[in-house]
Design a protein around this motif. Structure first.
Motif, PDB file in Angstrom:
ATOM      1  N   ARG B  28       0.845  -1.201   0.000  1.00 41.97           N
ATOM      2  CA  ARG B  28       0.000   0.000   0.000  1.00 41.97           C
ATOM      3  C   ARG B  28       0.878   1.249   0.000  1.00 41.97           C
ATOM      4  N   ALA B  33       1.728   9.398  -1.761  1.00 41.07           N
ATOM      5  CA  ALA B  33       2.228   8.873  -3.037  1.00 41.07           C
ATOM      6  C   ALA B  33       1.398   9.417  -4.200  1.00 41.07           C
ATOM      7  N   SER B  34       1.921   9.257  -5.391  1.00 42.59           N
ATOM      8  CA  SER B  34       1.280   9.836  -6.576  1.00 42.59           C
ATOM      9  C   SER B  34      -0.021   9.121  -6.911  1.00 42.59           C
ATOM     10  N   ASP B  35      -0.828   9.818  -7.708  1.00 41.41           N
ATOM     11  CA  ASP B  35      -2.064   9.206  -8.197  1.00 41.41           C
ATOM     12  C   ASP B  35      -1.762   7.906  -8.928  1.00 41.41           C
ATOM     13  N   GLU B  36      -0.674   7.923  -9.686  1.00 39.63           N
ATOM     14  CA  GLU B  36      -0.348   6.748 -10.470  1.00 39.63           C
ATOM     15  C   GLU B  36      -0.014   5.561  -9.559  1.00 39.63           C
ATOM     16  N   TRP B  38      -1.083   5.059  -6.594  1.00 37.88           N
ATOM     17  CA  TRP B  38      -2.336   4.568  -5.999  1.00 37.88           C
ATOM     18  C   TRP B  38      -3.168   3.794  -7.007  1.00 37.88           C
ATOM     19  N   HIS B  39      -3.218   4.302  -8.222  1.00 39.43           N
ATOM     20  CA  HIS B  39      -3.963   3.608  -9.280  1.00 39.43           C
ATOM     21  C   HIS B  39      -3.383   2.218  -9.499  1.00 39.43           C
ATOM     22  N   ASP B  40      -2.059   2.147  -9.576  1.00 40.17           N
ATOM     23  CA  ASP B  40      -1.425   0.861  -9.831  1.00 40.17           C
ATOM     24  C   ASP B  40      -1.686  -0.114  -8.675  1.00 40.17           C
ATOM     25  N   TYR B  41      -1.642   0.427  -7.465  1.00 41.79           N
ATOM     26  CA  TYR B  41      -1.855  -0.422  -6.288  1.00 41.79           C
ATOM     27  C   TYR B  41      -3.266  -1.006  -6.281  1.00 41.79           C
ATOM     28  N   VAL B  42      -4.225  -0.180  -6.565  1.00 42.24           N
ATOM     29  CA  VAL B  42      -5.609  -0.643  -6.465  1.00 42.24           C
ATOM     30  C   VAL B  42      -6.049  -1.401  -7.714  1.00 42.24           C
ATOM     31  N   TYR B  43      -5.531  -0.994  -8.876  1.00 41.52           N
ATOM     32  CA  TYR B  43      -6.114  -1.528 -10.120  1.00 41.52           C
ATOM     33  C   TYR B  43      -5.206  -2.388 -10.992  1.00 41.52           C
TER      34      TYR B  43
END
Lengths: 416, 92, 989, 184
Positions: B28, B33-36, B38-43
């Motif tokens: 996590r 952290a960057s939007d990217e 977070w996006h990569d982590y979740v999606y």
């Protein structure tokens, strides 16, 4: 060779010796305008529509196994357009309409059987959710009916009305929905594409994607390098692997979904019936076998085989819905590898690489989508523009916050 | 794997005692952290063909999240360790 | 008469006569018969009709590979369609019916299809039935469909029961023939936990139809001795009538035991079938080998059988397949059958051997035709003769049975179910099992060892090796001695003969699905030469026998036509189930009311005594409403309950909520990260509403958080999400934040919890409690442990899901009923009533409070009007970051609103969509949807909660509530979602 | 108003009435016992286990790392809580589960065979040893299983599932004429 009753009679009289191969077995050319990776339903449909509707005829479909060896040949053959969300319903209805004209269009009988799909509900809350869905269908002009318990009893008398753990209160029916003969869909599209000049190259595995100056120039394959102007990926189940060759990071997990068929029986189940107390669904094929399935096994897998615990659970749900299935014997189980996406909906989009196109994430719903997926993907490839019914199915929807989450389950693929 | 998992706390157990959560290699991101990221982590999922690590929750047993290292093609299980121990290691 | 019972011999008990019927005809057999052997003994050669051409068909095999002799056993709700007569154990009173024929087995109208066969070649239906379009639905498909299937399923409730069981063992042996029995004996003696499973009702496999002697006694007597010793060993479990149908990961096997299928009068205590899941450290596949049919003209006529089956019927059942039996063979096995029959006095009319030279010994005086081929058969519904061709000359040979033998294939199905492909063996001229590791080893003729002595030896050796591997001490055991055969001499040799040229009539490959050699030719011609394509195009191997007999010949024929080796063609994929397994067996006891567990609230009995109507809520039963005398509809009861709560007081069971104790120095920090609203500074003795998001920013669940001590919290969840929230907390604590000092456990079952709501709630409750619970001392959102009068430990919360002055009281579950009764008694003077979840739902609807009807997994806190709870100041919590995405904050998102019909008499229902007045329905014009709706007895009209695009800006707007599905349209006014007491005056009273 | 409150057992409806004679295979339902969950503070698992297992009349049932169910046949629920608090209150969190759990004791020559119908764990005495305990799935219901004798097992189940589990066990035991009663 055009198929008709007359062609059958004429050929029968000559001992059936004059039938021609339904598609050619060409050697790959050195370059194509479009290469499609994946000779399953979606890849073949894409090739067919590219050639027929969009005039792009210098096309090759590369298939690593035999044609139709992926999920188009291992599913439960259900065709329907009973979705709830505005991102999905227009797309699947577009597909449904294409199904309805497919036999004439392809000159191939895919045995579309519009016997109706009914989804049972077992509580007031579930009914309300189906009403919401039925009204969403009507918004798109798709007819749906709410069948209440007494009417349902007359329609489908053998359901477990009296002893079910969760009482069967009614169902949401789409009469135009039904089933089609899955292999015939692959073969019909293959034959159609072939007749329009598409090269279908079986046993040709893509092993790499060659890029120069950030643009795809072709693919390395088990039959050597093949150049292309545009590259289209339609390799559901293995999308992550093919995407990886072009450094694409995809919102997918591969999961195995089991399906089953019973011994052949005289016609006894008319509709496609979906159990609301679980995930079970069942229909009867024109050969007599009951074809059914339920949920995925749950862990990520590329193996086309399932586990016994899930199979047993499927049977529990089946007998709970239709007690009379108890003595029916199950003949065969098989597993398909699904691209499970993070919101349960598919992706048809361009990628960060200009001439690389992506079609993936079909979860368990790929078969019914075959015509629309092919059509919309062809539209995108030919015109570089998303087809209006596929606008919600873009890849960047996750980053932008527009997930199309029909189940409302959030970003965990095995919950969709 | 598809049939039995050897839980480090409970021993050999059938698949149906577990709920599978998914990729255990993800960490996590920090709140900042960057939007990217977070996006990569979740999606985004690596979705490997072959060796992978996956979180299996032993819901009907010790209720621990286990990190199961396994092969997505052969279904062979290489190791099963407690998720908290693995997470501490990863955060180090 | 042709087929008949021999005057002696066989393992049937001639003193036990069993009566049965076939198509209504009374027949008799013996104990120890299968239905097939008994039918043969009664000269019933014709037993069924094929799928496509309705050709007359007889018994082909003596085991589970049978393609033809499928019958329906039993009647009514006890019917078992498509049962193989060759494995059905005969019992007194058995009734069997033939299938796929009309009006009768002897005269079947469907046989006309045979005349049309030139037009009905493989895949013909893909090429026609397309014009005119409408006729497909109306005419063509119904006709095709009517022809579908063989047997008929009654779909009635099954009166019998089923069960499942786990088993664990050191060694599972699949198959109780010579190799399997020897392996079991060696392993059993060494002390391994052994399970031996065999599908037959009698253990012994080929030993039961063997003419050879073992250790000086007949093979069947030897088998009996071994079985007796195995039965005496505690560590050995013998499972006869048990088919191992699947091999799964981690060496787990699925098996089905037919416990009472063969019993005339089944016991109610026992299941009819039992599925075993067997986890085995090691397993041996001792499944034997399958004899191959020969593909020649007219090979499907009743009377044409596998040579090995002819032997089995003679040796094991004492039945001769005919008076005059011919043999067609490509190897030595046919001679063996001839010798056996001849020894029993059966006439052998000829042995037709496809090979030019062979040294096999024919019985004295029997004519052998070398380089011969059967090209046609004579007779109508039974065989009367064969046409033999040799060097261009044809000859008609009279016979009433033909045994065919095309060599052998090891039965390796299970070994190939997990992805490994069979390997073509040029030596065996067969596909053999791949090496699948130590977990599963192949033994005996499944391993390509075709002599009896070789199988016995293989069993001994493999079991010894396994025992040693597992650390047991296997005593050296001598291999039993066979009499005449030596290992090399007895080895059957055969020439691979996939197709017999010169067929004068249809030469069938797949009997049941009527696929003949020419269909495969057509498939190849049309480009379906890949083995999977050929299977799918012709349907070869897709019948109920899964091509156990036919697949190898189909592969051989394709290979021949393509001019390649069978290795290159390969096989189709082996998948479970080895033989078909009933739904019922696989489902076990989980059916009807036991399909899932049920959960009962500790107040269930209290509710029942108060007349509750119950409703399912997940696994729970919840009290829905409490009808009183004179109330005719549920609405009357619910309206009364609602009005009574608003005016007086009511008691509602809320025990089903998820309840979790959270402890630890970091408990507050943990909860603060878990919920989107702040939790750190929640005071001790206070409760707070909490909203939990998923990491993608959408609402996951809501509930309350109460603080009992600095390091002790108590959390509630919704009923539906209790399990999911607990798992989410496990994940967060163990995987995301393993260093937080927090521990928690579910106490959902420990506490009975009841809501006491209404203006008189305090007056009622105070009677049970000594402590002062007045507004001043115990205000809104107070939460404390206390002791009821009488000494019961309790927890009291001042929380409300109705908008009324309300408490939730929790007591240890066992006391729930007594405390509820006490409250009802205390409340009698205040007109207390019990209320159920329906009234609860109306009460919350009137207050605009939300449930999972609203939180459908696609709703943000702001959508739900709870944006104020989203604490952007907090450093981090689940769902914070991704909540900022454009799509979650866009102005046109659907927001929670209230709806009131403009015409007060009209109703609205959940699931309706919303349209602007005058706009045409379309997906683009869709404005939203109704999440909850109901009649508010307080307002005297229907009200609804809905999600409407930019809804909060649209109060006062008229909107169409569009329920096309139920042909219902109402115009409603958009309003604030709080319909009753918007200032919360009553709540804090 | 001061009351004596009755505590109703979860299986009261099922087992009320005159006790029937126990068969060879018998399911005995503990009418009253004190049960508590003990959650060791992070890092103190071993210390807590030591403290608990040193007390003779407490029976310890393993649930997971640092988590046990403690069963007492001699304490009242409140008494057990008090005792555990003294024993390990500084090292562990203690939660009363006397009302939230139901204990059933299955005994008899067929006990293993009966349980094998629902439990996917090898119950051979060499694999699941005497005094062993663990959380397992029985059919579709999560329970805690302990072996208290060669042919004696104790099952602890959440109260709301007790009826369902009871019915399942009786079905599993039907071929063996399994009997059931409250303990004395």
């Amino acid at each position: 060779m055009r198929y008709s009753a007359f062609s059958i009679v004429r050929n029968a009289l000559s001992g059936n010796l004059n039938w021609k191969p339904q598609w050619r077995q060409p050697q790959p050319k050195s370059h194509y305008d479009v290469i499609i990776v994946g000779g399953g339903g979606h890849g073949l449909a894409t090739a067919y529509y590219l050639a027929k509707e969009f005039g792009v005829k210098n096309v090759a479909v590369l298939e690593k196994g035999y044609l139709g060896s992926g999920n188009v040949g291992r599913n439960t053959t259900i065709v329907r357009s009973n979705y709830m969300l505005p991102g999905n319903e227009p797309f699947y209805e577009f597909s449904m309409k294409l199904w309805e004209g497919l036999e004439q269009d392809l000159n191939y009988n895919v045995m579309l059987s519009q016997r109706g799909v009914i989804m049972l509900y077992h509580s007031d809350g579930q009914r309300d959710a189906y009403v919401r869905r039925g009204n969403a269908m009507w918004m798109e002009g798709v007819s749906a009916e709410l069948i209440e318990r007494e009417q349902l009893k007359k329609m489908i008398p053998f359901l477990n009305y009296d002893h079910a753990r969760y009482p069967i209160l009614g169902g949401l029916l789409q009469r135009r929905a039904g089933t089609a003969r899955h292999d015939a869909v692959a073969w019909g599209y293959a034959r159609g594409a072939d007749q329009h000049g598409v090269d279908i190259i079986e046993h040709c595995e893509v092993t790499g994607i060659r890029r120069e100056n950030g643009v795809v120039t072709g693919v390395e394959t088990s039959k050597g390098f093949i150049g292309c102007g545009k590259l289209a990926l339609a390799a559901a189940g293995n999308s992550s692997r093919v995407g990886e060759m072009a450094d694409l990071k995809l919102p997918l997990e591969s999961h195995v979904l089991q399906a089953f068929v019973t011994e052949g029986l005289k016609p006894c189940i008319d509709h496609v019936i979906v159990y609301g107390g679980g995930h079970f669904y069942i229909s009867q094929s024109d050969k007599g076998g009951l074809v059914f399935g339920a949920e995925i096994d749950g862990y990520s897998s590329y193996a086309q085989r399932g586990n016994l615990a899930t199979a047993e659970h499927v049977m529990e749900e089946g007998v709970s819905m239709i007690p009379g299935l108890s003595r029916v014997r199950v003949l065969r189980a098989w597993g398909g590898v699904m691209d499970m996406s993070m919101d349960g909906s598919p992706i048809i989009d361009r990628t960060s690489i200009d001439n690389l196109y992506l079609n993936c994430g079909w979860c368990y719903g790929g078969f019914k989508a075959t015509p629309a997926s092919g059509y919309c993907f062809a539209h995108l490839i030919a015109r570089n523009d998303t087809h209006p019914v596929a606008r919600a199915l873009r890849l960047d929807r996750f980053a932008r916050g527009y997930a199309v989450d029909e189940a409302g389950a959030g970003p965990q693929p095995n919950l969709h | 794997m598809a049939s039995l998992i050897t839980c480090p706390h409970c021993g050999v157990r059938p698949k149906e005692e577990f709920a599978i959560r998914g990729d255990a290699s993800l960490v996590r991101p920090a709140p900042s952290a960057s939007d990217e990221a977070w996006h990569d982590y979740v999606y985004v999922r690596a979705n490997p063909r072959g060796r992978t690590v996956e979180h299996w929750h032993h819901v009907a047993g010790c209720r621990r999240f286990l990190v199961v290292e396994r092969d997505t093609v052969t279904h062979e299980v290489y190791s099963v360790v407690d998720g908290a121990a693995a997470a501490r290691e990863a955060q180090r | 008469m042709t087929a008949y019972r021999l005057s002696s011999g066989g393992l049937v008990d001639r003193s036990k006569v069993l009566s049965f019927t076939f198509d209504g005809r009374p027949l008799r057999g013996f104990a120890g018969d299968t239905l097939a052997s008994a039918l043969l003994a009664n000269d019933q050669l014709l037993v069924g009709r094929s799928f496509k051409y309705h050709r007359p068909r007889g018994i082909v095999s003596a085991g589970p590979s049978e393609p033809n002799a499928l019958v329906t056993l039993g009647s009514g709700a006890r019917s078992d369609p498509n049962t193989k007569a060759t494995v059905a154990e005969l019992y007194a009173g058995l009734t069997a019916k033939s299938q796929n024929r009309w009006p009768s087995l002897g005269f079947d109208v469907g046989a006309v299809n045979g005349l049309l066969s030139p037009f009905l070649g493989a895949g013909f239906y893909y090429k026609t039935f397309m014009w005119p379009k409408q006729l497909w639905e109306k005419l063509y498909e119904p006709v095709i469909r009517r022809a579908a299937g063989l047997g008929r399923a009654v779909l009635e409730r099954d009166p019998e029961s089923y069960e499942k069981s786990w088993a664990f063992c050191d060694l599972l042996i699949v198959g109780g023939g010579p190799a399997g029995l020897m392996a079991a004996l060696i392993a059993g003696r060494a002390g391994l936990r052994v399970i031996l499973a065999d599908e037959d009702f009698r253990l012994g496999g080929s030993l039961l139809s063997e003419t050879e002697t073992v250790d000086g006694s007949p093979a069947s007597a030897f088998a009996e001795r071994v079985v007796a010793e195995l039965q005496s060993l505690d560590n050995v479990t013998l499972l006869s009538r048990t088919t191992v149908f699947g091999w799964y990961d981690d060496n787990v096997f699925g098996a089905v035991e037919r416990v009472q299928k063969h019993v005339a009068d089944p016991s109610a205590k026992l299941p009819t079938e039992r599925v075993w899941r067997i986890a085995a450290k090691r397993a041996l596949l001792a499944t034997g080998a399958e004899e191959r049919p020969l593909v020649f003209g007219g090979n499907d006529r009743p009377g044409v059988m596998m040579a090995g089956a002819v032997s089995t019927y003679a040796e094991r059942y004492g039945v001769s397949a005919g008076k005059s039996v011919a043999i067609f063979t490509s190897g030595s096995s046919g001679y063996r059958t001839a010798r056996g029959l001849s020894a029993k006095g059966v006439t052998i009319s000829a042995i037709v051997d496809s090979r030019a030279d062979a040294s096999d010994a024919a019985p004295d005086g029997v004519r052998v035709i070398r380089s011969g081929a059967v090209v046609d058969t004579k007779g109508r519904q039974r065989l009367s003769g064969i046409v033999v061709e040799r060097s261009g000359f044809e000859e008609l040979i009279g016979c009433d049975a033909l045994g065919m033998s095309g060599g052998w294939s090891p039965v390796i199905h299970l070994a190939c179910q997990r992805g490994a492909r069979p390997v073509w063996s040029e030596e065996l001229k067969a596909f053999s099992a791949p090496n699948v590791g130590n977990g599963l080893r192949i033994v005996g003729s499944a391993n390509g060892v075709y002599t009896l002595s070789g199988c016995l030896r293989d069993g001994v050796e493999k079991a010894t090796a396994i025992a040693t591997e597992l650390g047991f001490n296997a005593a050296a055991a001598p291999v039993p001695v066979t009499e005449t055969e030596t290992e090399t001499e007895g080895e059957p040799s055969f020439a691979a003969l996939w197709y017999v040229p010169g067929a004068r009539s249809k030469a069938f490959v797949d009997f049941q699905n009527d696929v003949h050699a020419r269909d495969l030719g057509l498939a190849l011609r049309e480009g379906f030469g890949h083995v999977e394509h050929a299977k799918r195009y012709t349907t070869s191997g897709m019948a109920t026998d899964q091509g156990k007999l036919s697949n190898i010949n189909a592969v051989g024929i394709l290979a021949g036509m393509r001019g390649v080796s069978p290795a290159e063609v390969g096989t189709t994929t082996f998948r479970p189930f080895y033989t078909p397994v009933s739904f019922g067996a696989l489902a076990g006891t989980s059916r009807d009311g036991h399909a899932t567990p049920t959960r009962k609230s500790p107040l269930h009995e209290w509710a029942r005594k108060n007349g509750a109507t119950f409703v399912d809520s997940g696994l729970w039963f919840r009290s829905a409403w409490f009808p009183r005398a004179g109330e005719k509809t549920w609405r009357e009861s619910v309206d009364r309950e609602v009005l009574n709560v608003r005016a007086n007081v009511g008691l509602c069971d809320v025990s089903t909520l998820g309840k979790i104790e959270v402890f630890g120095a970091d408990a507050a920090e943990f909860l603060n990260r878990l919920y989107c609203n702040p939790m750190l500074k929640l005071p001790v003795g206070k409760a707070r509403y909490g909203l939990m998001l998923r990491e993608d920013g959408f609402v996951f669940d809501d509930g309350t958080v109460s603080r009992f001590a600095e390091d002790h919290f108590f959390v509630t969840t919704t009923t539906a999400m209790a399990g999911a929230v607990m798992s989410h907390m496990d994940y967060c604590a163990q995987v995301l934040w393993p260093d937080l000092k927090v521990r928690f456990c579910s106490v959902s079952d420990q506490w009975a919890q009841m809501a006491i709501a209404g203006p008189k709630a305090r007056d009622v409750l105070q009677q049970l409690i000594d402590e002062d619970i007045s507004e001043a001392v115990f205000p809104f959102l107070a939460a404390r442990s206390m002791v009821l009068r009488g000494g019961i430990n309790a927890r009291l919360f001042r929380i409300s899901f109705s908008g009324e002055l309300a408490f939730e009281l929790a007591v240890p579950a066992g006391y729930g009923e007594a405390v509820a009764e006490q409250i009802m008694e205390a409340g009698r003077a205040h007109d207390i009533c019990a209320y159920g979840v329906e009234a609860l739902n109306v009460l919350r609807l009137e207050k605009g409070l939300l449930t999972h009807a609203e939180f459908d997994g696609r709703v943000t806190p702001d959508d739900a009007g709870l944006g104020r709870m989203f604490s952007a100041q907090k450093h981090d919590f689940i769902g914070k970051h991704l909540s900022a995405r454009y799509g979650l904050t866009a102005a046109d998102r659907m927001q929670l609103v209230g709806l009131k019909p403009v015409d007060k008499d009209k109703d609205m229902r959940a699931g309706a969509h919303l349209l602007k007045e005058g706009m045409k329905p379309s997906t683009l014009n869709d404005q939203g949807w109704v999440s909850s709706a109901g009649y508010s007895p307080v307002l005297g009209q229907h009200i609804a909660l809905a999600f409407l695009k930019s809804g909060r800006e649209r109060y006062g707007e008229k909107i169409v509530v569009w329920d096309k599905l139920r042909d219902h349209e109402v115009v409603a006014e958009v309003c604030d979602p709080v319909f009753v007491d918007p200032e919360n005056k009553k709540l804090k009273a | 108003m001061v009351r004596d409150y009755n505590n109703r057992h979860a299986l009261d409806q099922k087992l009320r009435g005159a006790p029937k004679p126990a068969h060879a295979d018998h399911l005995e339902v503990g009418h009253w016992q004190a049960i508590a969950t003990v959650l060791a503070h992070v890092g103190l698992d071993a210390a807590v286990e030591r403290a608990l297992s040193s007390t003779p009349d407490l029976s310890l049932r393993y649930c997971g790392p640092g988590e046990w169910l403690v069963v007492s046949g001699v304490d009242t629920p409140v008494g057990l809580m008090r005792r555990l608090d003294m024993l390990c209150g500084t090292q562990a969190h203690v939660v009363d589960h006397s009302d939230g759990r139901v204990l059933m004791r299955l005994s008899g020559p067929s006990a293993r065979q009966i349980l094998a119908k629902g439990i996917g764990v090898d119950l051979h005495p060499a694999a699941f040893v005497l005094c062993g305990s663990t959380n397992v799935l029985c059919g579709h219901i999560a329970i805690n299983l302990a072996r208290t004798g060669e042919d004696v097992f104790e099952l602890i189940v959440s109260r709301s599932f007790a009826e369902s589990l009871f019915e399942d066990l009786m079905t599993m035991g039907r071929p063996f004429d399994l009997s059931a009663a409250f303990s004395e």
